[in-house]
Scaffold this active site. Structure first.
Site, short mmCIF file in Angstrom:
data_model
loop_
_atom_site.label_atom_id
_atom_site.label_comp_id
_atom_site.label_asym_id
_atom_site.label_seq_id
_atom_site.Cartn_x
_atom_site.Cartn_y
_atom_site.Cartn_z
N TYR A 1 32.69 -42.28 -38.57
CA TYR A 1 32.22 -41.27 -37.62
C TYR A 1 32.73 -41.58 -36.22
O TYR A 1 33.31 -40.72 -35.55
CB TYR A 1 30.70 -41.22 -37.63
CG TYR A 1 30.10 -40.19 -36.69
CD1 TYR A 1 29.97 -38.86 -37.09
CD2 TYR A 1 29.70 -40.56 -35.41
CE1 TYR A 1 29.44 -37.92 -36.22
CE2 TYR A 1 29.16 -39.62 -34.54
CZ TYR A 1 29.04 -38.31 -34.95
OH TYR A 1 28.51 -37.36 -34.09
N SER B 1 31.68 -37.24 -29.38
CA SER B 1 30.41 -37.96 -29.41
C SER B 1 30.49 -39.18 -28.50
O SER B 1 31.58 -39.72 -28.26
CB SER B 1 30.11 -38.43 -30.84
OG SER B 1 29.01 -39.33 -30.87
#
Length: 200
Positions: free
Chosen positions: A157, A144
């Site tokens: 995350y 990401s």
């Protein structure tokens, strides 16, 4: 144009929806044979049928809980028995939530760190070793853009995706001389149900 993907076997975890399904569609349109693996058995079967209808590609559906080590090992053995090889592995399965580290439910923390770190590591270990022995293969890990930032509210995350990015880079160097490539993809936010939003 021949892309070299015709007849290649592509496995995509979390492949029943979102970026996983979008990736599957791209590979299917290029002539690859697709294996969708997802925790929701009914959904993954429906997605495989839909993908076949939309692209004409050969598509298989496997129910897989990638948070369970025993299921990952059994899945690897099943794929080896059913197909004998894997050409491309896409580690896409993951989760997302906004919450402070000290406030989030403990089990959600364990699930996220497992899905984003332990799970792809084990899958890369198993399938990467088989690819190395064959002298051919490709691994794509879905990281990401958040992997490059320390972001309050998504600390776990971002950190877990950073692990995946760094791990992929190191694994690339370990396997490159054996005909196996490893790539980490770092997309920005995409409107999928990962965020509780319907895809656009």
């Amino acid at each position: 144009m021949d892309t070299g993907l015709k007849g290649k076997l592509v496995i995509i975890t979390g492949g029943a929806r979102g970026l996983g399904y979008a990736s599957a569609t791209k590979f299917a349109l290029e002539g690859a044979e697709i294996v969708l693996a997802d925790i929701n058995e009914e959904m993954v079967k429906e997605s495989a049928a839909k993908l076949h209808e939309e692209t004409g590609a050969v598509c298989h559906a496997y129910r897989l809980d990638v948070s369970r080590v025993d299921e990952i090992k059994a899945f690897f053995a099943k794929i080896k028995a059913d197909f004998g090889r894997v050409d491309i592995l896409i580690n896409n399965a993951g989760i997302f939530f906004f919450d402070d580290v000290v406030e989030v439910n403990t089990s959600r923390l364990e699930t996220m760190t497992g899905l984003h770190m332990a799970t792809p590591t084990l899958l890369c270990h198993l399938f990467g070793r088989a690819m190395k022995r064959r002298g051919h293969g490709h691994i794509l890990n879905m990281a990401s853009m958040a992997a490059t930032f320390a972001v309050p509210g998504i600390a776990v995350y971002a950190a877990s995706k950073s692990y995946l990015k760094i791990f992929s880079k190191a694994l690339y160097n370990e396997l490159y001389d054996y005909g196996v490539t490893v790539t980490a993809v770092c997309p920005g936010a995409v409107a999928t149900d990962l965020y509780g939003l319907p895809p656009r």
